[in-house]
Design a protein around this motif. Structure first.
Motif, PDB file in Angstrom:
ATOM      1  N   UNK A  30     -30.383  -4.005  69.939  1.00 40.86           N
ATOM      2  CA  UNK A  30     -29.779  -2.677  69.870  1.00 40.86           C
ATOM      3  C   UNK A  30     -28.277  -2.799  69.611  1.00 40.86           C
ATOM      4  N   UNK A  31     -27.627  -3.762  70.271  1.00 41.09           N
ATOM      5  CA  UNK A  31     -26.187  -3.963  70.076  1.00 41.09           C
ATOM      6  C   UNK A  31     -25.862  -4.408  68.651  1.00 41.09           C
ATOM      7  N   UNK A  32     -26.718  -5.240  68.066  1.00 44.40           N
ATOM      8  CA  UNK A  32     -26.518  -5.645  66.674  1.00 44.40           C
ATOM      9  C   UNK A  32     -26.553  -4.415  65.771  1.00 44.40           C
ATOM     10  N   UNK A  33     -27.546  -3.576  65.959  1.00 47.12           N
ATOM     11  CA  UNK A  33     -27.655  -2.366  65.150  1.00 47.12           C
ATOM     12  C   UNK A  33     -26.490  -1.417  65.411  1.00 47.12           C
ATOM     13  N   UNK A  34     -26.078  -1.331  66.657  1.00 49.02           N
ATOM     14  CA  UNK A  34     -24.951  -0.485  67.046  1.00 49.02           C
ATOM     15  C   UNK A  34     -23.670  -0.960  66.351  1.00 49.02           C
ATOM     16  N   UNK A  35     -23.428  -2.277  66.348  1.00 53.64           N
ATOM     17  CA  UNK A  35     -22.261  -2.843  65.656  1.00 53.64           C
ATOM     18  C   UNK A  35     -22.357  -2.603  64.151  1.00 53.64           C
ATOM     19  N   UNK A  36     -23.531  -2.831  63.604  1.00 52.78           N
ATOM     20  CA  UNK A  36     -23.742  -2.621  62.169  1.00 52.78           C
ATOM     21  C   UNK A  36     -23.438  -1.174  61.789  1.00 52.78           C
ATOM     22  N   UNK A  37     -23.970  -0.235  62.555  1.00 50.97           N
ATOM     23  CA  UNK A  37     -23.785   1.181  62.255  1.00 50.97           C
ATOM     24  C   UNK A  37     -22.307   1.580  62.306  1.00 50.97           C
ATOM     25  N   UNK A  38     -21.567   0.998  63.230  1.00 53.55           N
ATOM     26  CA  UNK A  38     -20.158   1.341  63.406  1.00 53.55           C
ATOM     27  C   UNK A  38     -19.215   0.382  62.674  1.00 53.55           C
TER      28      UNK A  38
ATOM     29  N   UNK B 265     -18.599  -2.864  63.087  1.00 56.14           N
ATOM     30  CA  UNK B 265     -17.823  -3.666  64.027  1.00 56.14           C
ATOM     31  C   UNK B 265     -18.479  -5.037  64.181  1.00 56.14           C
ATOM     32  N   UNK B 266     -17.709  -5.990  64.703  1.00 55.50           N
ATOM     33  CA  UNK B 266     -18.226  -7.343  64.926  1.00 55.50           C
ATOM     34  C   UNK B 266     -18.490  -7.653  66.388  1.00 55.50           C
ATOM     35  N   UNK B 267     -18.141  -6.730  67.255  1.00 55.66           N
ATOM     36  CA  UNK B 267     -18.328  -6.979  68.686  1.00 55.66           C
ATOM     37  C   UNK B 267     -18.554  -5.669  69.420  1.00 55.66           C
TER      38      UNK B 267
ATOM     39  N   UNK C  78     -12.060  -4.573  65.713  1.00 50.56           N
ATOM     40  CA  UNK C  78     -13.322  -5.215  65.336  1.00 50.56           C
ATOM     41  C   UNK C  78     -14.435  -4.924  66.349  1.00 50.56           C
ATOM     42  N   UNK C  79     -14.085  -4.263  67.446  1.00 43.84           N
ATOM     43  CA  UNK C  79     -15.070  -4.034  68.518  1.00 43.84           C
ATOM     44  C   UNK C  79     -15.202  -2.548  68.825  1.00 43.84           C
ATOM     45  N   UNK C  80     -16.320  -2.225  69.435  1.00 38.01           N
ATOM     46  CA  UNK C  80     -16.589  -0.861  69.875  1.00 38.01           C
ATOM     47  C   UNK C  80     -17.130  -0.920  71.299  1.00 38.01           C
ATOM     48  N   UNK C  81     -16.806   0.104  72.081  1.00 36.02           N
ATOM     49  CA  UNK C  81     -17.375   0.194  73.426  1.00 36.02           C
ATOM     50  C   UNK C  81     -18.814   0.661  73.307  1.00 36.02           C
ATOM     51  N   UNK C  82     -19.680   0.050  74.081  1.00 35.41           N
ATOM     52  CA  UNK C  82     -21.104   0.369  74.033  1.00 35.41           C
ATOM     53  C   UNK C  82     -21.370   1.608  74.873  1.00 35.41           C
ATOM     54  N   UNK C  83     -21.559   2.705  74.187  1.00 38.28           N
ATOM     55  CA  UNK C  83     -21.880   3.947  74.882  1.00 38.28           C
ATOM     56  C   UNK C  83     -22.663   4.862  73.941  1.00 38.28           C
ATOM     57  N   UNK C  84     -23.852   4.438  73.537  1.00 39.45           N
ATOM     58  CA  UNK C  84     -24.641   5.256  72.606  1.00 39.45           C
ATOM     59  C   UNK C  84     -25.160   6.518  73.274  1.00 39.45           C
ATOM     60  N   UNK C  85     -25.230   7.582  72.507  1.00 37.83           N
ATOM     61  CA  UNK C  85     -25.717   8.860  73.039  1.00 37.83           C
ATOM     62  C   UNK C  85     -27.146   8.757  73.572  1.00 37.83           C
ATOM     63  N   UNK C  86     -27.917   7.814  73.035  1.00 37.28           N
ATOM     64  CA  UNK C  86     -29.308   7.680  73.489  1.00 37.28           C
ATOM     65  C   UNK C  86     -29.381   7.418  74.984  1.00 37.28           C
TER      66      UNK C  86
END
Length: 168
Positions: free
Chosen positions: A20-28, A30-32, A95-103
């Motif tokens: 899920x984090x890989x897809x989350x980074x890809x969508x945004x 980002x690399x981390x 290069x990074x995003x905080x992990x906080x998906x709406x799901x």
């Protein structure tokens, strides 16, 4: 035998989150991803994390993220899953995003009962998804359910991987 089952269950949890984090980074783009330790513990269904469990996480997700490290920010411990080395990431924090998906909002609902005002959102969830009240770990359920919907082409990535703004 029980220890083997525990380890295999943990491996599945870690890999599901990593995917899920890989897809989350890809969508945004980002690399981390920065995960709050508190959120990671909720996803894992744990109150605290022992060194062994952290070592398992590293072992299980290095195929997805070769760099895993801890950071502290504003008294919050963060676990960082990264495709680039820590030094490079710290040079360019964009290069990074905080992990906080709406799901994960699905996991934040109190499924056990309606609030004092009989809030309609809670009632909708109880009426349309009564099986949720029997699920012990709603964070894990939300992530795994999202992965299943994505892999079967039922939803578009933008709908599942959208990020919610977090208070800093």
């Amino acid at each position: 035998m029980e220890q083997l089952e525990i380890r295999e269950g943990a491996r599945r949890q870690h890999r599901g989150l990593a995917m899920f984090c890989v897809l989350y980074c890809w969508h945004h783009n980002k690399n981390a991803v920065f995960l709050r330790k508190e959120l990671l513990l909720r996803y894992l269904g744990l109150e605290r994390m022992k060194t062994t469990r952290y070592e398992w996480i590293i072992e299980d997700i290095t195929d997805y993220f070769p760099y895993i490290f801890k950071r502290n920010k504003n008294n919050n411990e963060l676990i960082v899953f990264s495709k680039i080395p820590e030094s490079e990431l710290l040079e360019n924090k964009n290069e990074a995003i905080h992990f906080f998906p709406k799901i994960l909002d699905l996991a934040n609902y109190s499924i056990i009962g309606l609030d004092a005002d009989g809030d309609q959102a809670y009632k909708f969830i109880e009426d349309s998804m009564p099986f949720l009240s029997g699920i012990k770990n709603l964070h894990e359920f939300a992530i795994n359910n999202a992965l299943s919907l994505l892999s079967n082409g039922i939803v578009q990535p933008a709908k599942v991987l959208e990020s919610r703004l977090i208070k800093k």
